[in-house]
Design a protein around this motif. Structure first.
Motif, PDB file in Angstrom:
ATOM      1  N   VAL A  82       0.851  -1.186   0.000  1.00 29.76           N
ATOM      2  CA  VAL A  82       0.000   0.000   0.000  1.00 29.76           C
ATOM      3  C   VAL A  82       0.891   1.241   0.000  1.00 29.76           C
ATOM      4  N   THR A  83       0.605   2.163  -0.903  1.00 32.24           N
ATOM      5  CA  THR A  83       1.379   3.386  -1.051  1.00 32.24           C
ATOM      6  C   THR A  83       1.496   4.123   0.286  1.00 32.24           C
ATOM      7  N   THR A 141      -7.933   6.319   6.021  1.00 28.39           N
ATOM      8  CA  THR A 141      -8.070   7.217   4.883  1.00 28.39           C
ATOM      9  C   THR A 141      -6.782   7.999   4.721  1.00 28.39           C
ATOM     10  N   GLU A 142      -6.118   7.771   3.593  1.00 31.96           N
ATOM     11  CA  GLU A 142      -4.849   8.426   3.282  1.00 31.96           C
ATOM     12  C   GLU A 142      -3.873   8.332   4.454  1.00 31.96           C
ATOM     13  N   ALA A 199      -3.502   5.249  -2.467  1.00 33.34           N
ATOM     14  CA  ALA A 199      -3.370   5.869  -1.145  1.00 33.34           C
ATOM     15  C   ALA A 199      -3.596   4.816  -0.079  1.00 33.34           C
ATOM     16  N   ALA A 200      -3.125   5.079   1.113  1.00 30.84           N
ATOM     17  CA  ALA A 200      -3.349   4.168   2.236  1.00 30.84           C
ATOM     18  C   ALA A 200      -4.783   4.358   2.720  1.00 30.84           C
ATOM     19  N   THR A 201      -5.735   3.780   1.958  1.00 32.21           N
ATOM     20  CA  THR A 201      -7.156   3.898   2.240  1.00 32.21           C
ATOM     21  C   THR A 201      -7.770   2.509   2.214  1.00 32.21           C
ATOM     22  N   PHE A 202      -8.397   2.087   3.343  1.00 33.38           N
ATOM     23  CA  PHE A 202      -8.980   0.749   3.441  1.00 33.38           C
ATOM     24  C   PHE A 202      -9.714   0.582   4.762  1.00 33.38           C
ATOM     25  N   ALA A 218       1.507  -2.872   5.116  1.00 29.74           N
ATOM     26  CA  ALA A 218       0.238  -3.325   4.535  1.00 29.74           C
ATOM     27  C   ALA A 218       0.413  -3.628   3.060  1.00 29.74           C
ATOM     28  N   ALA A 219      -0.315  -4.664   2.610  1.00 31.02           N
ATOM     29  CA  ALA A 219      -0.291  -5.039   1.201  1.00 31.02           C
ATOM     30  C   ALA A 219      -1.627  -5.661   0.832  1.00 31.02           C
ATOM     31  N   TYR A 220      -1.985  -5.517  -0.445  1.00 33.30           N
ATOM     32  CA  TYR A 220      -3.196  -6.156  -0.945  1.00 33.30           C
ATOM     33  C   TYR A 220      -2.829  -7.171  -2.018  1.00 33.30           C
ATOM     34  N   TYR A 221      -3.728  -8.134  -2.203  1.00 29.30           N
ATOM     35  CA  TYR A 221      -3.520  -9.197  -3.185  1.00 29.30           C
ATOM     36  C   TYR A 221      -3.978  -8.669  -4.539  1.00 29.30           C
ATOM     37  N   ASN A 222      -3.045  -8.513  -5.482  1.00 28.32           N
ATOM     38  CA  ASN A 222      -3.325  -7.852  -6.756  1.00 28.32           C
ATOM     39  C   ASN A 222      -3.764  -8.781  -7.881  1.00 28.32           C
TER      40      ASN A 222
END
Length: 184
Positions: free
Chosen positions: A32-33, A110-111, A90-93, A55-59
């Motif tokens: 995550v950026t 959020t961001e 952005a770091a949004t989740f 943090a990371a997401y599955y792309n």
């Protein structure tokens, strides 16, 4: 893991058992950026940089906005959790987060700003399955489940509308030995 007839996972479902050499999570994961990259240590996901947000997401999947993520919690203490609707720019989740194995929080991030939207206490043990579910668009319902039982929920009327499932961890006491995510 959900398996369809013929033994293949549905196209919007992901699974990772982290059983590989120590190092980066791999090409199916995007950091995550603005946050640090989680890593694999001893066949488990954990922090790449200790005492900071990783943090990371599955792309490799494109789930609908109605999505889930789960992980097998293997920490004896820990500071992390599972996330949904993680956005690339952005770091949004949304984050279902555990701290010290008994503080449960639903965060709206959020961001890079973490805001607790709901919290409770519950003892979490190594081997428990933690899960986030996000459904709806306005409002969005966020559910935090432990071993299949809802323990915490939040309804967001200004929701994060899209993104991908993933993980978050803060310190090296946080470990997961498998993870899954996709569309509900």
């Amino acid at each position: 893991m959900i398996v369809a007839a013929g033994g293949a996972a549905p196209p919007d479902t992901a699974f990772d058992n982290f059983n590989r050499s120590d190092g980066p999570l791999g090409s199916n994961w995007t950091t995550v950026t603005g946050l640090a990259a989680p890593a694999i240590v001893s066949n488990q996901a954990t922090v790449g940089t200790n005492n900071t947000d990783n943090a990371a997401y599955y792309n490799a999947v494109s789930p609908t906005s109605n999505q889930y993520a789960y992980a097998v919690w293997t920490s004896s203490s820990g500071d992390g959790g599972v996330a949904a609707r993680m956005q690339s720019a952005a770091a949004t989740f949304y984050l279902c987060h555990i701290y010290a194995n008994f503080y449960l929080n639903i965060y709206e991030v959020t961001e890079g700003s973490f805001v607790s939207r709901a919290n409770t206490t519950l003892t979490i043990s190594s081997g428990d399955i933690i899960r986030i579910e996000c459904t709806g668009t306005n409002p969005t319902s966020i559910s935090f489940k432990v071993n299949g039982t809802e323990r915490l929920s939040y309804s967001d009327t200004s929701p994060i509308e899209n993104g991908k499932p993933g993980i978050h961890c803060y310190d090296n006491t946080t470990t997961f030995n498998s993870w899954g995510g996709g569309s509900l």
